[in-house]
Scaffold this motif. Structure first.
Motif, PDB file in Angstrom:
ATOM      1  N   GLN A  37      52.270 -26.319 -67.586  1.00 18.94           N
ATOM      2  CA  GLN A  37      53.468 -26.468 -66.754  1.00 18.94           C
ATOM      3  C   GLN A  37      54.388 -27.463 -67.434  1.00 18.94           C
ATOM      4  OE1 GLN A  37      52.916 -28.254 -62.854  1.00 18.94           O
ATOM      5  NE2 GLN A  37      54.535 -26.979 -61.964  1.00 18.94           N
ATOM      6  N   ILE A  38      55.439 -26.946 -68.029  1.00 23.99           N
ATOM      7  CA  ILE A  38      56.474 -27.818 -68.582  1.00 23.99           C
ATOM      8  C   ILE A  38      57.199 -28.460 -67.401  1.00 23.99           C
ATOM      9  CG2 ILE A  38      58.622 -27.856 -69.909  1.00 23.99           C
ATOM     10  CD1 ILE A  38      57.435 -25.485 -71.534  1.00 23.99           C
ATOM     11  N   LEU A  39      57.586 -29.714 -67.572  1.00 23.38           N
ATOM     12  CA  LEU A  39      58.182 -30.488 -66.481  1.00 23.38           C
ATOM     13  C   LEU A  39      59.306 -29.717 -65.789  1.00 23.38           C
ATOM     14  CD1 LEU A  39      58.130 -33.229 -65.051  1.00 23.38           C
ATOM     15  CD2 LEU A  39      59.883 -34.005 -66.670  1.00 23.38           C
ATOM     16  N   GLY A  40      59.158 -29.538 -64.487  1.00 22.51           N
ATOM     17  CA  GLY A  40      60.191 -28.882 -63.707  1.00 22.51           C
ATOM     18  C   GLY A  40      60.180 -27.375 -63.775  1.00 22.51           C
ATOM     19  N   GLN A  41      59.186 -26.808 -64.474  1.00 20.98           N
ATOM     20  CA  GLN A  41      59.156 -25.356 -64.629  1.00 20.98           C
ATOM     21  C   GLN A  41      57.907 -24.756 -63.989  1.00 20.98           C
ATOM     22  OE1 GLN A  41      60.119 -23.886 -68.544  1.00 20.98           O
ATOM     23  NE2 GLN A  41      61.493 -25.603 -68.965  1.00 20.98           N
ATOM     24  N   LYS A  42      57.785 -23.443 -64.137  1.00 20.41           N
ATOM     25  CA  LYS A  42      56.655 -22.729 -63.533  1.00 20.41           C
ATOM     26  C   LYS A  42      55.342 -23.057 -64.221  1.00 20.41           C
ATOM     27  CE  LYS A  42      58.921 -18.407 -62.145  1.00 20.41           C
ATOM     28  NZ  LYS A  42      58.801 -16.948 -62.187  1.00 20.41           N
ATOM     29  N   VAL A  43      54.276 -22.795 -63.503  1.00 18.14           N
ATOM     30  CA  VAL A  43      52.942 -22.831 -64.095  1.00 18.14           C
ATOM     31  C   VAL A  43      52.754 -21.522 -64.863  1.00 18.14           C
ATOM     32  CG1 VAL A  43      50.480 -22.934 -63.612  1.00 18.14           C
ATOM     33  CG2 VAL A  43      52.081 -24.243 -62.197  1.00 18.14           C
ATOM     34  N   GLU A  44      52.437 -21.640 -66.158  1.00 12.83           N
ATOM     35  CA  GLU A  44      52.378 -20.462 -67.023  1.00 12.83           C
ATOM     36  C   GLU A  44      50.954 -20.220 -67.513  1.00 12.83           C
ATOM     37  OE1 GLU A  44      56.367 -20.435 -69.604  1.00 12.83           O
ATOM     38  OE2 GLU A  44      55.265 -22.324 -69.783  1.00 12.83           O
ATOM     39  N   PHE A  45      50.543 -18.977 -67.497  1.00 10.17           N
ATOM     40  CA  PHE A  45      49.232 -18.581 -67.995  1.00 10.17           C
ATOM     41  C   PHE A  45      49.203 -18.675 -69.515  1.00 10.17           C
ATOM     42  CE2 PHE A  45      45.378 -16.354 -68.513  1.00 10.17           C
ATOM     43  CZ  PHE A  45      45.552 -15.307 -69.393  1.00 10.17           C
ATOM     44  N   LEU A  46      48.130 -19.246 -70.037  1.00  7.36           N
ATOM     45  CA  LEU A  46      47.928 -19.276 -71.487  1.00  7.36           C
ATOM     46  C   LEU A  46      46.833 -18.300 -71.909  1.00  7.36           C
ATOM     47  CD1 LEU A  46      48.032 -23.112 -72.280  1.00  7.36           C
ATOM     48  CD2 LEU A  46      49.828 -21.423 -72.637  1.00  7.36           C
ATOM     49  N   SER A  81      48.862 -27.790 -84.541  1.00  3.68           N
ATOM     50  CA  SER A  81      49.980 -28.555 -85.086  1.00  3.68           C
ATOM     51  C   SER A  81      51.039 -28.633 -83.995  1.00  3.68           C
ATOM     52  CB  SER A  81      50.527 -27.871 -86.337  1.00  3.68           C
ATOM     53  OG  SER A  81      51.646 -28.579 -86.848  1.00  3.68           O
ATOM     54  N   THR A  82      51.005 -29.737 -83.262  1.00  7.49           N
ATOM     55  CA  THR A  82      51.832 -29.812 -82.063  1.00  7.49           C
ATOM     56  C   THR A  82      53.316 -29.859 -82.374  1.00  7.49           C
ATOM     57  OG1 THR A  82      51.437 -32.202 -82.103  1.00  7.49           O
ATOM     58  CG2 THR A  82      50.101 -30.878 -80.585  1.00  7.49           C
ATOM     59  N   LYS A  83      54.072 -29.248 -81.458  1.00  5.94           N
ATOM     60  CA  LYS A  83      55.534 -29.273 -81.546  1.00  5.94           C
ATOM     61  C   LYS A  83      56.056 -30.029 -80.318  1.00  5.94           C
ATOM     62  CE  LYS A  83      55.501 -24.459 -83.201  1.00  5.94           C
ATOM     63  NZ  LYS A  83      54.306 -23.937 -82.523  1.00  5.94           N
ATOM     64  N   LEU A  84      57.298 -30.443 -80.399  1.00  7.34           N
ATOM     65  CA  LEU A  84      57.893 -31.144 -79.262  1.00  7.34           C
ATOM     66  C   LEU A  84      57.814 -30.296 -77.987  1.00  7.34           C
ATOM     67  CD1 LEU A  84      61.104 -32.688 -80.900  1.00  7.34           C
ATOM     68  CD2 LEU A  84      58.964 -33.852 -80.364  1.00  7.34           C
ATOM     69  N   GLU A  85      58.013 -28.992 -78.146  1.00  7.35           N
ATOM     70  CA  GLU A  85      58.038 -28.103 -76.977  1.00  7.35           C
ATOM     71  C   GLU A  85      56.654 -27.836 -76.381  1.00  7.35           C
ATOM     72  OE1 GLU A  85      59.404 -27.496 -79.983  1.00  7.35           O
ATOM     73  OE2 GLU A  85      59.066 -25.429 -80.620  1.00  7.35           O
ATOM     74  N   ASP A  86      55.613 -28.383 -77.009  1.00 10.52           N
ATOM     75  CA  ASP A  86      54.272 -28.291 -76.414  1.00 10.52           C
ATOM     76  C   ASP A  86      54.049 -29.350 -75.354  1.00 10.52           C
ATOM     77  OD1 ASP A  86      52.864 -27.521 -79.667  1.00 10.52           O
ATOM     78  OD2 ASP A  86      53.484 -26.144 -78.066  1.00 10.52           O
ATOM     79  N   SER A  87      54.985 -30.269 -75.221  1.00  6.35           N
ATOM     80  CA  SER A  87      54.881 -31.305 -74.179  1.00  6.35           C
ATOM     81  C   SER A  87      54.868 -30.637 -72.814  1.00  6.35           C
ATOM     82  CB  SER A  87      56.058 -32.279 -74.269  1.00  6.35           C
ATOM     83  OG  SER A  87      56.021 -32.999 -75.471  1.00  6.35           O
ATOM     84  N   ALA A  88      53.820 -30.896 -72.054  1.00  5.63           N
ATOM     85  CA  ALA A  88      53.629 -30.232 -70.762  1.00  5.63           C
ATOM     86  C   ALA A  88      52.371 -30.783 -70.109  1.00  5.63           C
ATOM     87  CB  ALA A  88      53.477 -28.713 -70.946  1.00  5.63           C
ATOM     88  N   MET A  89      52.158 -30.380 -68.851  1.00 11.35           N
ATOM     89  CA  MET A  89      50.856 -30.573 -68.202  1.00 11.35           C
ATOM     90  C   MET A  89      50.015 -29.348 -68.521  1.00 11.35           C
ATOM     91  SD  MET A  89      50.288 -33.331 -66.345  1.00 11.35           S
ATOM     92  CE  MET A  89      49.177 -32.901 -65.004  1.00 11.35           C
ATOM     93  N   TYR A  90      48.798 -29.571 -68.938  1.00 12.70           N
ATOM     94  CA  TYR A  90      47.877 -28.477 -69.229  1.00 12.70           C
ATOM     95  C   TYR A  90      46.750 -28.514 -68.198  1.00 12.70           C
ATOM     96  CZ  TYR A  90      50.310 -27.648 -73.574  1.00 12.70           C
ATOM     97  OH  TYR A  90      51.278 -27.342 -74.496  1.00 12.70           O
ATOM     98  N   PHE A  91      46.557 -27.379 -67.546  1.00 10.63           N
ATOM     99  CA  PHE A  91      45.560 -27.286 -66.491  1.00 10.63           C
ATOM    100  C   PHE A  91      44.450 -26.315 -66.897  1.00 10.63           C
ATOM    101  CE2 PHE A  91      47.696 -29.700 -63.327  1.00 10.63           C
ATOM    102  CZ  PHE A  91      49.045 -29.421 -63.417  1.00 10.63           C
TER     103      PHE A  91
END
Lengths: 114, 109
Positions: A37-46, A81-91
């Motif tokens: 879940q990226i801040l302020g966005q939907k919970v997304e399936f990985l 190899s993390t990117k800036l856009e990987d910043s999120a909550m991971y559940f």
């Protein structure tokens, strides 16, 4: 009540570094999932994982991501190899079966890539 | 719109009032689930309704499902300040849960 435990609760990493997020699922719950879940966005399936292999994965789950159960109990998500856009909550989540079960979610790992 | 869209996006009510949240989806489903999320925390499963069910109750929660309209509603009766949270519907189809964007509920004491 059984819980899914995630560690760490918060991780800060430099861009390009590898991170491993860990999850201790509920025993006898054989279906495993990672969501983000990226801040302020939907919970997304990985990805979903059953019987030691990936069942399904989303478009987000590219070659930078991998999952495994290294010791038959813990369940990990690795970002190579993390990117800036990987910043999120991971559940991490768990179910005892495939259909018609509510998911038990962990409290999440907040990943910040700087 | 995408699978699992909630309406309204935000709702503010007084303690003791009822709160109703709606969810619409697009594809066929096995079941629909509602989750709650307190700020910055994990998701807590509230209730699951199967595609062949029309209504389900759990404590102060009442969920309806209309598969012909591809919509669901969550009613929280006699709300409390502790009910303040975000509420998400999630559809369970072939792959895994697909979440909507949520309704932020604020219950004023």
């Amino acid at each position: 009540e059984p819980e899914v435990t995630q560690t760490p609760s918060h991780q800060v990493t430099q861009m390009g570094q590898e991170v491993i997020l860990r999850c201790v699922p509920i025993s006898n719950h054989l279906y495993f999932y990672w969501y983000r879940q990226i801040l302020g966005q939907k919970v997304e399936f990985l990805v979903s994982f059953y019987n030691n292999e990936i069942s399904e994965k989303s478009e987000i789950f590219d070659d930078q991501f991998s999952v495994e159960r290294p010791d038959g109990s813990n369940f990990t998500l690795k970002i190579r190899s993390t990117k800036l856009e990987d910043s999120a909550m991971y559940f991490c989540a768990n179910t005892p079966g495939m259909e018609n079960y509510g998911y038990t979610f962990g409290s999440g790992t907040r990943l910040t890539v700087v | 719109s995408q699978q699992g869209e909630e309406d309204p996006q935000a709702l503010s009510i007084q303690e003791g009032e009822n709160a109703t949240m709606n969810c619409s989806y697009k594809t066929s489903i096995n079941n629909l689930q509602w989750y709650r999320q307190n700020s910055g925390r994990g998701l807590v499963h509230l209730i699951l309704i199967r595609s062949n069910e029309r209504e389900k109750h759990s404590g102060r929660l009442r969920v309806t499902l209309d598969t012909s309209k591809k919509s669901s509603s969550l009613l929280i009766t006699a709300s409390r300040a502790a009910d303040t949270a975000s509420y998400f519907c999630a559809t369970d189809a072939e792959r895994a849960l697909t979440f909507g964007s949520g309704t932020r509920l604020q219950v004023q004491p």
